[in-house]
Design an enzyme around this catalytic site. Structure first.
Site, mmCIF file in Angstrom:
data_model
loop_
_atom_site.group_PDB
_atom_site.id
_atom_site.type_symbol
_atom_site.label_atom_id
_atom_site.label_comp_id
_atom_site.label_asym_id
_atom_site.label_seq_id
_atom_site.Cartn_x
_atom_site.Cartn_y
_atom_site.Cartn_z
ATOM 1 N N GLU A 1 0.824 -1.206 0.000
ATOM 2 C CA GLU A 1 0.000 0.000 0.000
ATOM 3 C C GLU A 1 0.861 1.259 0.000
ATOM 4 O O GLU A 1 1.898 1.327 0.660
ATOM 5 C CB GLU A 1 -0.941 -0.019 1.208
ATOM 6 N N CYS B 1 3.628 8.612 0.629
ATOM 7 C CA CYS B 1 4.070 7.774 1.736
ATOM 8 C C CYS B 1 4.404 6.397 1.178
ATOM 9 O O CYS B 1 3.513 5.672 0.732
ATOM 10 C CB CYS B 1 2.988 7.692 2.809
ATOM 11 N N CYS C 1 5.926 -6.655 8.112
ATOM 12 C CA CYS C 1 6.993 -6.092 8.957
ATOM 13 C C CYS C 1 7.303 -7.091 10.058
ATOM 14 O O CYS C 1 6.403 -7.721 10.602
ATOM 15 C CB CYS C 1 6.545 -4.763 9.560
ATOM 16 N N CYS D 1 4.717 -3.886 15.982
ATOM 17 C CA CYS D 1 4.325 -2.894 16.980
ATOM 18 C C CYS D 1 2.855 -3.106 17.340
ATOM 19 O O CYS D 1 2.026 -3.428 16.480
ATOM 20 C CB CYS D 1 4.558 -1.483 16.452
ATOM 21 N N CYS E 1 -0.022 -1.323 15.226
ATOM 22 C CA CYS E 1 0.181 -1.165 13.786
ATOM 23 C C CYS E 1 -0.383 -2.363 13.027
ATOM 24 O O CYS E 1 -0.037 -3.516 13.312
ATOM 25 C CB CYS E 1 1.672 -1.004 13.493
ATOM 26 N N GLU F 1 9.731 -1.655 7.880
ATOM 27 C CA GLU F 1 10.778 -0.883 8.556
ATOM 28 C C GLU F 1 11.883 -0.581 7.546
ATOM 29 O O GLU F 1 12.615 -1.476 7.111
ATOM 30 C CB GLU F 1 11.330 -1.683 9.741
ATOM 31 N N CYS G 1 -1.801 6.798 9.750
ATOM 32 C CA CYS G 1 -0.648 6.196 10.424
ATOM 33 C C CYS G 1 -1.051 4.926 11.176
ATOM 34 O O CYS G 1 -1.972 4.928 11.980
ATOM 35 C CB CYS G 1 -0.043 7.209 11.391
#
Length: 355
Positions: A99, A112, A119, A123, A126, A168, A341
């Site tokens: 995305e 972005c 990932c 987190c 997320c 990341e 975010c």
């Protein structure tokens, strides 16, 4: 065009500038041809070697034998109420999608970018981390996100890049560094260094490596708490690189005059938004040339955390300002299309087969 699994050709956008030059030399062509190819790939955003009309027909034929310039497939495109556009792009393996978000503003257009499928750092708040880690994006897949957005007539000109999408960036270090070089180069996208921001969860050794390269792009750190116990609950990476080590890397990070590292703090009600939390943050940032972005939590499925209320965020901000730390409360955009975010990524993860 799409360089999927059925296409065994190497995408020219997966080659660094140096590799493109070596290829041209190997083909017995004059050196300036490499620059012409770069201009077609990034300045003119070409996805078809046959359209590179200032190259000779014989060179285009030689290139086409083993190479392509393919873009990405747009699997889905969504537009939010506040004009943010989210793209789901099919990747070169023909299986997964990633995305990308375009954020229009009055005097800028920000893309972005994602750097990985999924990932590995997971987190707590997320959506991307809930996918697990699938693979790194290639150089071409990172750069093609800019190409596809720029080629979309509904998106404006890309003036700024933030590398804070899926994945990341510093976990895909070498490829991301090459992408940064091409983004900034006049033979690439020509985006100024001050208009490029890389965001990391806090990989201290890689922050030091990045500083040694003197790329001079903006650095943002997903800090979220200066308390090791709290931060380890939110970001498992803190168990390996605790706040003290991360802040040491940030203090040592080379910055040009007037530049600061952005510390990103998502505030959660009753978790990291108390006066004590603000005091610990102020202490941790001592000696760090930093500014703080306070971010309201964007809701993600299966995450029990609750956004900090507006009055607590305002109080937190005031305490930082009193300590003479520059701070802003970031306005969230694109939440209605899951483009804000922490919201990027399918949950549960599902491979996307490209037709």
């Amino acid at each position: 065009m799409f360089g999927g699994s059925a296409n065994a050709k190497t995408n020219l956008k997966n080659l660094t500038f140096g590799e493109q030059s070596s290829l041209i030399k190997k083909l017995g062509e004059p050196a300036f041809r490499a620059r012409q190819i770069s201009k077609w790939l990034y300045v003119k955003r070409c996805c078809d070697i046959e359209k590179m009309t200032n190259l000779s027909k014989s060179l285009r034929d030689k290139l086409s034998e083993k190479y392509c310039a393919d873009g990405l497939v747009t699997v889905e495109k969504m537009k939010s109420e506040d004009r943010v556009i989210k793209y789901i792009f099919g990747l070169s393996d023909g299986l997964y999608a990633v995305e990308t978000v375009y954020i229009p503003e009055e005097k800028r257009g920000t893309v972005c970018l994602s750097t990985q499928v999924g990932c590995r750092f997971a987190c707590l708040f997320c959506a991307t981390g809930r996918q697990g880690f699938k693979r790194n994006l290639t150089l071409g897949e990172i750069l093609n996100q800019i190409v596809e957005v720029q080629n979309d007539p509904e998106a404006g000109t890309v003036t700024h890049v933030v590398i804070m999408g899926m994945g990341e960036p510093l976990d895909n270090f070498d490829v991301v560094v090459e992408a940064l070089t091409i983004m900034n180069s006049k033979d690439g996208f020509g985006i100024g260094k001050r208009r490029i921001t890389l965001s990391t969860v806090g990989l201290a050794p890689e922050i030091r490596r990045l500083g040694e390269l003197d790329l001079d792009v903006n650095l943002a750190v997903s800090l979220h708490s200066a308390d090791d116990e709290i931060r380890s609950r939110l970001l498992s990476v803190n168990k390996k690189y605790p706040v003290s080590e991360l802040m040491k890397a940030c203090r040592e990070f080379p910055l040009k005059p007037q530049r600061k590292i952005t510390m990103e703090i998502v505030l959660f009600d009753g978790v990291n938004d108390s006066p004590t939390d603000a005091k610990k943050l102020i202490k941790a940032l001592h000696g760090v040339r930093a500014k703080v972005n306070l971010i309201r939590l964007n809701r993600v499925e299966s995450c029990s955390l609750i956004p900090s209320p507006a009055d607590k965020m305002a109080d937190f901000k005031e305490r930082l300002l009193t300590a003479r730390i520059p701070v802003t409360i970031r306005k969230s955009r694109g939440g209605d299309i899951r483009a804000a975010c922490g919201q990027l990524g399918k949950t549960p993860p599902t491979p996307v087969k490209i037709p």
